[in-house]
Write an enzyme that holds these catalytic residues in place. Structure first.
Site, PDB file in Angstrom:
ATOM      1  N   GLY A  47      -7.207  -3.493  -5.138  1.00 20.25           N
ATOM      2  CA  GLY A  47      -6.816  -4.853  -4.721  1.00 20.25           C
ATOM      3  C   GLY A  47      -5.508  -5.308  -5.350  1.00 20.25           C
ATOM      4  O   GLY A  47      -5.338  -6.489  -5.673  1.00 20.25           O
ATOM      5  N   ASN A  73       7.660  -0.588  -6.186  1.00 13.52           N
ATOM      6  CA  ASN A  73       6.863  -0.855  -4.984  1.00 13.52           C
ATOM      7  C   ASN A  73       6.544  -2.349  -4.962  1.00 13.52           C
ATOM      8  O   ASN A  73       6.079  -2.914  -5.949  1.00 13.52           O
ATOM      9  CB  ASN A  73       5.581  -0.011  -5.023  1.00 13.52           C
ATOM     10  CG  ASN A  73       4.704  -0.219  -3.791  1.00 13.52           C
ATOM     11  OD1 ASN A  73       4.229  -1.317  -3.540  1.00 13.52           O
ATOM     12  ND2 ASN A  73       4.469   0.847  -3.043  1.00 13.52           N
ATOM     13  N   CYS A  98      -0.455  -3.814   2.965  1.00 18.36           N
ATOM     14  CA  CYS A  98      -1.310  -4.871   2.427  1.00 18.36           C
ATOM     15  C   CYS A  98      -1.557  -5.944   3.488  1.00 18.36           C
ATOM     16  O   CYS A  98      -0.785  -6.098   4.437  1.00 18.36           O
ATOM     17  CB  CYS A  98      -0.782  -5.425   1.117  1.00 18.36           C
ATOM     18  SG  CYS A  98       0.922  -5.882   1.132  1.00 18.36           S
ATOM     19  N   THR A 132      -3.500   4.726   2.120  1.00 13.61           N
ATOM     20  CA  THR A 132      -4.888   5.182   2.250  1.00 13.61           C
ATOM     21  C   THR A 132      -5.475   4.858   3.630  1.00 13.61           C
ATOM     22  O   THR A 132      -5.085   3.897   4.283  1.00 13.61           O
ATOM     23  CB  THR A 132      -5.763   4.516   1.177  1.00 13.61           C
ATOM     24  OG1 THR A 132      -5.528   3.109   1.208  1.00 13.61           O
ATOM     25  CG2 THR A 132      -5.437   5.035  -0.201  1.00 13.61           C
ATOM     26  N   GLY A 145      -2.914  13.445  -0.267  1.00 13.25           N
ATOM     27  CA  GLY A 145      -3.684  14.618  -0.681  1.00 13.25           C
ATOM     28  C   GLY A 145      -2.856  15.760  -1.227  1.00 13.25           C
ATOM     29  O   GLY A 145      -3.312  16.905  -1.254  1.00 13.25           O
TER      30      GLY A 145
HETATM   31  C1  LIG Z   1      -6.303   4.067  -7.242  1.00  7.34           C
HETATM   32  C2  LIG Z   1      -5.206   3.934  -6.234  1.00  7.34           C
HETATM   33  C3  LIG Z   1      -4.372   2.816  -6.279  1.00  7.34           C
HETATM   34  C4  LIG Z   1      -3.336   2.677  -5.352  1.00  7.34           C
HETATM   35  N1  LIG Z   1      -2.522   1.592  -5.422  1.00  7.34           N
HETATM   36  C5  LIG Z   1      -1.467   1.470  -4.558  1.00  7.34           C
HETATM   37  C6  LIG Z   1      -0.553   0.391  -4.673  1.00  7.34           C
HETATM   38  O1  LIG Z   1      -0.646  -0.457  -5.573  1.00  7.34           O
HETATM   39  N2  LIG Z   1       0.453   0.312  -3.752  1.00  7.34           N
HETATM   40  C7  LIG Z   1       0.628   1.243  -2.757  1.00  7.34           C
HETATM   41  O2  LIG Z   1       1.576   1.131  -1.971  1.00  7.34           O
HETATM   42  N3  LIG Z   1      -0.222   2.295  -2.650  1.00  7.34           N
HETATM   43  C8  LIG Z   1      -1.254   2.422  -3.511  1.00  7.34           C
HETATM   44  N4  LIG Z   1      -2.107   3.503  -3.416  1.00  7.34           N
HETATM   45  C9  LIG Z   1      -1.904   4.485  -2.344  1.00  7.34           C
HETATM   46  C10 LIG Z   1      -1.161   5.746  -2.820  1.00  7.34           C
HETATM   47  O3  LIG Z   1       0.128   5.443  -3.306  1.00  7.34           O
HETATM   48  C11 LIG Z   1      -1.066   6.808  -1.696  1.00  7.34           C
HETATM   49  O4  LIG Z   1      -0.313   6.281  -0.623  1.00  7.34           O
HETATM   50  C12 LIG Z   1      -2.425   7.232  -1.166  1.00  7.34           C
HETATM   51  O5  LIG Z   1      -3.385   7.306  -2.190  1.00  7.34           O
HETATM   52  C13 LIG Z   1      -2.398   8.591  -0.459  1.00  7.34           C
HETATM   53  O6  LIG Z   1      -1.928   9.612  -1.302  1.00  7.34           O
HETATM   54  P1  LIG Z   1      -2.912  10.559  -2.185  1.00  7.34           P
HETATM   55  O7  LIG Z   1      -3.925  11.134  -1.235  1.00  7.34           O
HETATM   56  O8  LIG Z   1      -1.997  11.615  -2.765  1.00  7.34           O
HETATM   57  O9  LIG Z   1      -3.517   9.706  -3.216  1.00  7.34           O
HETATM   58  C14 LIG Z   1      -3.151   3.659  -4.341  1.00  7.34           C
HETATM   59  C15 LIG Z   1      -3.992   4.788  -4.308  1.00  7.34           C
HETATM   60  C16 LIG Z   1      -5.002   4.938  -5.241  1.00  7.34           C
HETATM   61  C17 LIG Z   1      -5.875   6.164  -5.176  1.00  7.34           C
END
Ligand SMILES: Cc1cc2nc3c(=O)[nH]c(=O)nc-3n(C[C@H](O)[C@H](O)[C@H](O)COP(=O)(O)O)c2cc1C
Length: 305
Positions: free
Chosen positions: A72, A99, A130, A193, A244
């Site tokens: 959040g 960011n 968001c 995500t 991933g």
């Molecule tokens: C715990 C967590 C917190 C995240 N917080 C943010 C965030 O604050 N801002 C953002 O743009 N993306 C955020 N993300 C998304 C990641 O930057 C990324 O786009 C997403 O997890 C997919 O990549 P991954 O599979 O390598 O984790 C967050 C992801 C995770 C797992």
């Protein structure tokens, strides 16, 4: 000598490997675990105008092939970020990307304007995943018109490079990427995500407090690759691939699909030095295939037969 550099607007990355927002804190948290200077760039967690506590716990759950989170956008807010976090980032010999997130277009604008007063920020990544409170909680990048409007508003406010970070939770991500490009984005990054959910059948309860959350990690890589490939067919600006990525092989798949750079996210929770290892793997791959520059690989994908 293998050329790993990449230009995004006025920003030069020394290599195409960045750490993804929200998975590497403000950088400082990882300084004893990894040589930050080796990374192509550090992307901070999302910064909002005011401090945010985020959602109530539980807000992270590990699943067999990924992770579900509902953090959040917990963060210290832009003033504390500048006062307490930016000074450390200034000491690291890498690219600093802040960011930015907001609940309204005006909040995005206010954060960017405030950060623009500060030196040593190389670029902004705009978290268009968001919820937009004025549009009933729809994510900004779920609508091409809203993406266009917010992008052009922010473009007028800063000369720094802008990276539009896109949600995968849409039917045609290419249209959204085009809207960002046409309104001044210097690059797009994707994916954020996917919407996901997990249930504990013994307690019959949702496993995170918000019931649904953001799904990330190895399970989402094929989806992310397909989205990056789709966007690469319709935009000219650099694409930063996310989703991933755990290894050099994963990173190279994104590059072949059309990404000029990549971000490492969930993998940092397993091993914060993943990004550093990937830099080395990309170098080795270029050496093996006798490439002078990693840029030769961008979008070099060939059909199966
Ligand atoms: C715990 C967590 C917190 C995240 N917080 C943010 C965030 O604050 N801002 C953002 O743009 N993306 C955020 N993300 C998304 C990641 O930057 C990324 O786009 C997403 O997890 C997919 O990549 P991954 O599979 O390598 O984790 C967050 C992801 C995770 C797992």
């Amino acid at each position: 000598m293998i050329d790993l550099t990449l230009q995004i607007g006025t920003m030069t990355l020394k290599n195409p490997v960045l750490v993804a927002s929200g998975t590497f804190g403000y950088g400082q948290e990882c300084q004893d675990l990894v040589d930050l200077n080796v990374l192509g760039g550090i992307i901070t967690k999302s910064i909002t105008l005011k401090p945010r506590d985020g959602n109530p716990p539980p807000r992270i759950v590990e699943l067999p092939a990924g992770m579900l989170n509902s953090i959040g956008l917990a963060n210290v807010g832009v003033e504390t970020f500048i006062a307490e976090k930016l000074s450390f980032l200034r000491t690291v010999d890498t690219t600093i990307v802040v960011n930015v997130a907001g609940s309204t277009a005006e909040e995005f604008l206010a954060v960017v304007r405030r950060l623009d007063d500060e030196d040593d920020i190389d670029a902004y990544e705009l978290n268009f995943s968001c919820p937009n409170v004025k549009e009933g909680g729809l994510e900004f990048s779920q609508d091409a018109n809203i993406t266009a409007k917010v992008m052009s508003l922010i473009r007028k406010a800063t000369s720094r490079p802008l990276i539009a970070k896109l949600t995968p939770n849409v039917t045609k991500v290419g249209e959204i990427a085009r809207a960002a490009e046409e309104n001044g984005a210097n690059a797009v990054s994707l994916i954020n995500t996917l919407v996901g959910m997990a249930i504990d059948i013994n307690s019959q309860r949702a496993r995170i407090a918000t019931t649904t959350g953001g799904y990330s990690g190895p399970a989402i890589k094929p989806v992310a690759l397909a989205k990056v490939y789709e966007v690469s067919q319709v935009v000219q600006i650099p694409i930063i691939g996310i989703g991933g990525i755990m290894s050099g092989q994963d990173a190279l798949e994104f590059i072949l699909a059309g990404a000029s750079a990549i971000e490492v996210g969930t993998a940092n929770y397993i091993d914060p030095s993943t990004g550093v290892r990937i830099v080395d793997s990309i170098k080795q791959y270029c050496r093996k295939y006798k490439l002078a520059s990693v840029r030769e690989l961008v979008g070099a994908l060939r059909p199966a037969h």
